[in-house]
Design an enzyme around this catalytic site. Structure first.
Site, PDB file in Angstrom:
ATOM      1  N   LYS A  24      -0.522  -7.691   6.008  1.00  0.00           N
ATOM      2  CA  LYS A  24      -0.827  -7.356   4.607  1.00  0.00           C
ATOM      3  C   LYS A  24       0.429  -6.956   3.834  1.00  0.00           C
ATOM      4  O   LYS A  24       0.704  -7.475   2.762  1.00  0.00           O
ATOM      5  CB  LYS A  24      -1.840  -6.191   4.574  1.00  0.00           C
ATOM      6  N   ASN A  25       1.178  -6.002   4.400  1.00  0.00           N
ATOM      7  CA  ASN A  25       2.273  -5.437   3.618  1.00  0.00           C
ATOM      8  C   ASN A  25       3.462  -6.385   3.487  1.00  0.00           C
ATOM      9  O   ASN A  25       4.349  -6.151   2.673  1.00  0.00           O
ATOM     10  CB  ASN A  25       2.690  -4.070   4.172  1.00  0.00           C
ATOM     11  N   CYS A 119      -4.155   3.359  -2.245  1.00  0.00           N
ATOM     12  CA  CYS A 119      -4.750   4.498  -1.538  1.00  0.00           C
ATOM     13  C   CYS A 119      -4.231   5.811  -2.106  1.00  0.00           C
ATOM     14  O   CYS A 119      -3.050   5.919  -2.467  1.00  0.00           O
ATOM     15  CB  CYS A 119      -4.404   4.435  -0.050  1.00  0.00           C
ATOM     16  N   ARG A 124       2.391   9.633  -5.386  1.00  0.00           N
ATOM     17  CA  ARG A 124       3.082   8.427  -4.912  1.00  0.00           C
ATOM     18  C   ARG A 124       4.100   8.010  -5.976  1.00  0.00           C
ATOM     19  O   ARG A 124       3.849   7.132  -6.794  1.00  0.00           O
ATOM     20  CB  ARG A 124       2.077   7.314  -4.604  1.00  0.00           C
ATOM     21  N   ASP A 311       0.778   4.566   8.863  1.00  0.00           N
ATOM     22  CA  ASP A 311      -0.438   3.760   8.680  1.00  0.00           C
ATOM     23  C   ASP A 311      -1.272   3.650   9.956  1.00  0.00           C
ATOM     24  O   ASP A 311      -2.315   2.995   9.961  1.00  0.00           O
ATOM     25  CB  ASP A 311      -0.076   2.361   8.142  1.00  0.00           C
ATOM     26  N   ARG A 404      -9.817  -4.138   2.128  1.00  0.00           N
ATOM     27  CA  ARG A 404      -8.516  -4.361   1.485  1.00  0.00           C
ATOM     28  C   ARG A 404      -7.481  -4.835   2.493  1.00  0.00           C
ATOM     29  O   ARG A 404      -6.556  -5.550   2.138  1.00  0.00           O
ATOM     30  CB  ARG A 404      -7.997  -3.048   0.856  1.00  0.00           C
TER      31      ARG A 404
HETATM   32  N1  EPU Z   1       8.905   7.941  -2.313  1.00  0.00           N
HETATM   33  C1  EPU Z   1       9.607   8.603  -3.287  1.00  0.00           C
HETATM   34  N2  EPU Z   1      10.002   7.889  -4.384  1.00  0.00           N
HETATM   35  C2  EPU Z   1       9.741   6.564  -4.544  1.00  0.00           C
HETATM   36  C3  EPU Z   1       9.028   5.888  -3.532  1.00  0.00           C
HETATM   37  C4  EPU Z   1       8.608   6.613  -2.427  1.00  0.00           C
HETATM   38  O1  EPU Z   1       9.861   9.784  -3.189  1.00  0.00           O
HETATM   39  O2  EPU Z   1      10.142   5.984  -5.566  1.00  0.00           O
HETATM   40  C5  EPU Z   1       8.432   8.682  -1.115  1.00  0.00           C
HETATM   41  C6  EPU Z   1       6.916   8.712  -1.035  1.00  0.00           C
HETATM   42  O3  EPU Z   1       6.357   9.797  -1.746  1.00  0.00           O
HETATM   43  C7  EPU Z   1       6.676   8.844   0.464  1.00  0.00           C
HETATM   44  C8  EPU Z   1       7.865   8.099   1.078  1.00  0.00           C
HETATM   45  O4  EPU Z   1       8.833   7.971   0.051  1.00  0.00           O
HETATM   46  O5  EPU Z   1       6.753  10.185   0.841  1.00  0.00           O
HETATM   47  C9  EPU Z   1       7.537   6.722   1.617  1.00  0.00           C
HETATM   48  O6  EPU Z   1       6.904   5.935   0.622  1.00  0.00           O
HETATM   49  P1  EPU Z   1       7.086   4.355   0.570  1.00  0.00           P
HETATM   50  O7  EPU Z   1       7.728   3.995  -0.715  1.00  0.00           O
HETATM   51  O8  EPU Z   1       7.734   3.899   1.836  1.00  0.00           O
HETATM   52  O9  EPU Z   1       5.585   3.842   0.542  1.00  0.00           O
HETATM   53  P2  EPU Z   1       4.973   2.623  -0.256  1.00  0.00           P
HETATM   54  O10 EPU Z   1       5.986   1.550  -0.381  1.00  0.00           O
HETATM   55  O11 EPU Z   1       4.277   3.104  -1.470  1.00  0.00           O
HETATM   56  C10 EPU Z   1       4.216   1.316   1.860  1.00  0.00           C
HETATM   57  C11 EPU Z   1       2.925   0.748   2.381  1.00  0.00           C
HETATM   58  C12 EPU Z   1       2.015   1.881   2.791  1.00  0.00           C
HETATM   59  C13 EPU Z   1       2.719   2.747   3.843  1.00  0.00           C
HETATM   60  C14 EPU Z   1       4.089   3.197   3.342  1.00  0.00           C
HETATM   61  C15 EPU Z   1       4.916   3.911   4.405  1.00  0.00           C
HETATM   62  C16 EPU Z   1       2.691  -1.318   1.140  1.00  0.00           C
HETATM   63  C17 EPU Z   1       1.985  -2.073   0.088  1.00  0.00           C
HETATM   64  N3  EPU Z   1       2.306  -0.052   1.334  1.00  0.00           N
HETATM   65  O12 EPU Z   1       3.864   2.132   0.751  1.00  0.00           O
HETATM   66  O13 EPU Z   1       0.906   1.240   3.405  1.00  0.00           O
HETATM   67  O14 EPU Z   1       1.959   3.893   4.118  1.00  0.00           O
HETATM   68  O15 EPU Z   1       4.850   2.059   2.893  1.00  0.00           O
HETATM   69  O16 EPU Z   1       5.112   3.089   5.507  1.00  0.00           O
HETATM   70  O17 EPU Z   1       3.560  -1.836   1.821  1.00  0.00           O
HETATM   71  C18 EPU Z   1      -1.301   0.981   4.123  1.00  0.00           C
HETATM   72  O18 EPU Z   1      -1.035  -0.186   4.429  1.00  0.00           O
HETATM   73  O19 EPU Z   1      -2.344   1.583   4.492  1.00  0.00           O
HETATM   74  C19 EPU Z   1      -0.358   1.733   3.288  1.00  0.00           C
HETATM   75  C20 EPU Z   1      -0.698   2.787   2.594  1.00  0.00           C
END
Ligand code: EPU
Length: 435
Positions: A24-25, A119, A124, A311, A404
Site C-alpha cells: 500500500k505505502n 488514520c 500528524r 504499523d 483501506r
Molecule cells: N513528522 C513531523 N513532521 C512532518 C512529518 C512527520 O514531525 O512533517 C513526524 C510525525 O509526527 C511522526 C514521525 O515524524 O512522529 C513519522 O511520521 P512519517 O512522516 O514517517 O509518517 P507518514 O509519512 O505520515 C507513513 C505511513 C504510515 C506509517 C508512518 C511511519 C504512508 C501513506 N503512511 O506515514 O502508515 O505509520 O509512515 O512508518 O506511507 C499505515 O499504513 O497504517 C500508516 C499509518
C-alpha cells in the site's frame, strides 16, 4: 443504508498458504509519481484496496487514463494530465494525497492540494514536507485548508536537506519534487522503509538518478525528462507481518508467498522470541510460520525502519494479549497510537497504557469474543487477530478502515481456515440480512 461488519468465530488453527499483495505505502507514492513522466506506465502487483482506489480516482480527476489490464496490473497514461488542483472532498479521504504536492510540483511547477486525511493517531504535522519544498525553491502558502505551492520559472533547484525527524512522507515528497530539479539534491536523515526504496527503484526505471535509498542519505541528480516504464510493486511488509501475527495468535502453520524476508526481520525476531517458528524457503520469497506451544511474552519498541514498524504495533499487542507473562510495548513514532487498546479490553485483555506511549500487557489465558470497532487501519487488523484467537464470536464494526489497506482480507483468511465472514446489516435493524 447497510452497515458492514466482520464476524469471526475464534479458535480455528490456521493452515495453508496465503499470497501477499503489493505494498500500500509504495503504490500510493508510485501512482502520483507517474505524473512526472507524462507518458504511459504499466504497474504490476497493485493491491486491490480502498486507498489505491481513492488515489486512482484522484488521478483520474486530474486527467489520467487508468486501465485495468488484469487482476493486479494497471496501465496509467498521464500524457493528458493538466489539472494542478486536488479538491478537499477527495484529498481528505487519504493521507497520501499529499504526495500529489511533490509530484505535481516536480511535473508542473505548481500544486494546489487540500490538507490530507488518514488514520487519526494524534498530531500528524507536514512541516518537514513544506520546508523540504521551500529548500528546493518553492513558495508554499496554506489558506482555507489548501496547500498552494509554486516554483520559480516552473523548476526546482537541487539543495541539501536535513530532516529533523525521520519521516517517510517528507522523504518521499522531497524525492518526488527533486527528481526533475536542476542539479543535486541530498536528503540527510532520510527514512529507509522498503517503500522508499521501491519508489526510488520506480523513479530510476523512469530514467531518474536516485542513489542511496534504503540508507539515511539519498542523493538525487535531477534529470530533464522521465519516460514510461513497466514496474512491479514490492510485496507489502505490513500485510505479511499481519498474517504472521494471525498465525502467532491463532496457532497452526501457514506459508506466506510473495514476501521479502529481509523486510520482515524485525517482525520475525519478535515473533520468534514469543515462540513462533519461521522458516524461509530456498528461493527467499516465502516464509512458513507456525506456532504450536503457548506464546511467550516479549518487549517491543517501535522505530523507523529497520526497527520494529509502528504499523505492526497494534497487531503485536493483540498477539501478546494471550502470552504467558508480562510484555511491554513502547510506541516511539506516533503520539497517540494506543486508542484501540480499549477495544481489546472489551475482549478481556489486561493492558494498561502508561504516559500514552507504553502498553503494559499482562497476558491472559483466554480472550472472549465481543463487539469491537476498527478504530483505524492497523487497529482493525489487531481486532481480527484478537478475534481469531478468542473464545466465541467477535464482531468488528467500521471495517472500511481495514479495507483501506488489506485486500480480500476475508477470502485470504478463509483460505487458511479462519471462520470469518462479512455481513451487511440495515443500520436501523439488529438482524443480519446477508452473509
Ligand atoms: N513528522 C513531523 N513532521 C512532518 C512529518 C512527520 O514531525 O512533517 C513526524 C510525525 O509526527 C511522526 C514521525 O515524524 O512522529 C513519522 O511520521 P512519517 O512522516 O514517517 O509518517 P507518514 O509519512 O505520515 C507513513 C505511513 C504510515 C506509517 C508512518 C511511519 C504512508 C501513506 N503512511 O506515514 O502508515 O505509520 O509512515 O512508518 O506511507 C499505515 O499504513 O497504517 C500508516 C499509518
Amino acid at each position: 443504508m447497510l452497515m458492514e461488519k466482520l464476524v469471526i468465530k475464534g479458535g480455528n488453527k490456521l493452515k495453508g498458504e496465503v499470497t501477499i499483495g503489493g505494498a500500500k505505502n509504495a503504490v500510493v507514492a508510485i501512482l502520483p509519481a507517474t505524473l512526472l513522466s507524462k507518458s504511459v506506465v504499466t504497474l504490476e502487483n497493485v493491491p486491490d484496496i480502498r486507498d489505491v482506489r481513492i488515489m486512482m480516482d484522484i488521478m483520474r480527476e486530474l486527467g489520467a487514463n487508468i486501465k485495468l489490464i488484469d487482476k493486479t496490473t494497471y496501465e496509467i497514461d498521464t500524457t493528458r494530465v493538466k489539472a494542478k488542483t486536488v479538491p478537499n472532498e477527495t484529498a481528505k479521504k487519504l493521507r497520501a494525497s499529499y504526495y500529489l504536492i511533490g509530484a505535481m510540483l516536480g511535473a508542473f511547477g505548481e500544486a494546489n492540494v487540500s490538507l490530507p486525511g488518514g488514520c487519526d493517531f494524534g498530531v500528524r504535522p507536514i512541516n518537514l514536507h513544506i520546508s523540504g519544498f521551500e529548500s528546493l525553491g518553492a513558495k508554499v502558502d496554506i489558506k482555507n485548508g489548501m496547500i498552494k505551492a509554486t516554483t520559480k520559472n516552473r523548476q526546482f533547484v537541487g539543495a541539501s536537506i536535513y530532516m529533523d525527524e525521520v519521516s517517510v512522507g517528507a522523504t518521499i515528497n522531497v524525492m518526488l519534487a527533486a527528481v526533475k530539479a536542476k542539479g543535486l539534491t541530498i536528503i540527510e536523515n532520510a527514512a529507509r522503509e522498503p517503500h522508499i526504496v521501491d519508489l526510488a527503484n520506480f523513479l530510476n526505471r523512469m530514467g531518474a538518478r536516485v542513489r542511496g535509498a534504503g540508507t539515511d542519505v539519498i542523493k538525487i541528480n535531477g534529470v530533464d525528462f522521465l519516460h514510461g516504464c513497466s514496474y512491479s510493486v514490492v510485496p507489502d511488509q505490513i500485510e505479511a507481518g499481519t498474517y504472521m501475527a494471525c498465525v502467532a495468535a491463532a496457532g497452526g502453520k501457514v506459508t506466506l508467498k510473495n514476501v521479502i524476508p529481509k523486510h520482515l526481520e524485525s517482525i520475525s525476531a519478535k515473533l520468534e522470541a514469543c515462540g513462533v517458528l519461521i522458516e524461509e524457503n530456498e528461493d527467499g520469497d516465502e516464509l512458513t510460520v507456525s506456532r504450536e506451544k503457548p506464546l511467550k511474552p516479549c518487549n517491543v519498541k517501535t522505530m523507523p525502519h529497520p526497527g520494529f514498524p509502528t504499523d505492526m504495533q497494534p497487531q503485536i499487542v493483540a498477539v501478546l494479549a494471550k502470552a504467558s507473562g508480562t510484555s511491554i510495548v513502547t510506541e516511539n513514532v506516533w503520539d497517540s497510537r494506543f486508542r484501540y487498546v480499549e477495544q481489546l479490553l472489551r475482549m478481556g485483555a489486561s493492558i494498561t497504557v502508561e504516559h500514552g506511549d507504553m502498553a503494559v500487557i499482562q497476558g491472559v489465558k483466554e480472550l472472549n469474543g465481543a463487539q469491537v470497532n476498527a478504530t483505524d487501519l492497523r487497529a482493525g487488523a489487531a481486532m481480527i487477530i484478537a478475534g481469531l484467537s478468542a473464545k466465541g464470536t467477535t464482531e468488528i464494526e467500521d471495517i472500511y478502515h481495514i479495507e483501506r489497506g488489506y485486500e480480500n482480507v476475508v477470502e485470504k483468511l478463509q483460505g487458511i481456515g479462519a471462520n470469518i465472514k462479512k455481513v451487511y446489516i440495515p443500520e436501523d435493524d439488529d438482524g443480519i440480512t446477508v452473509a
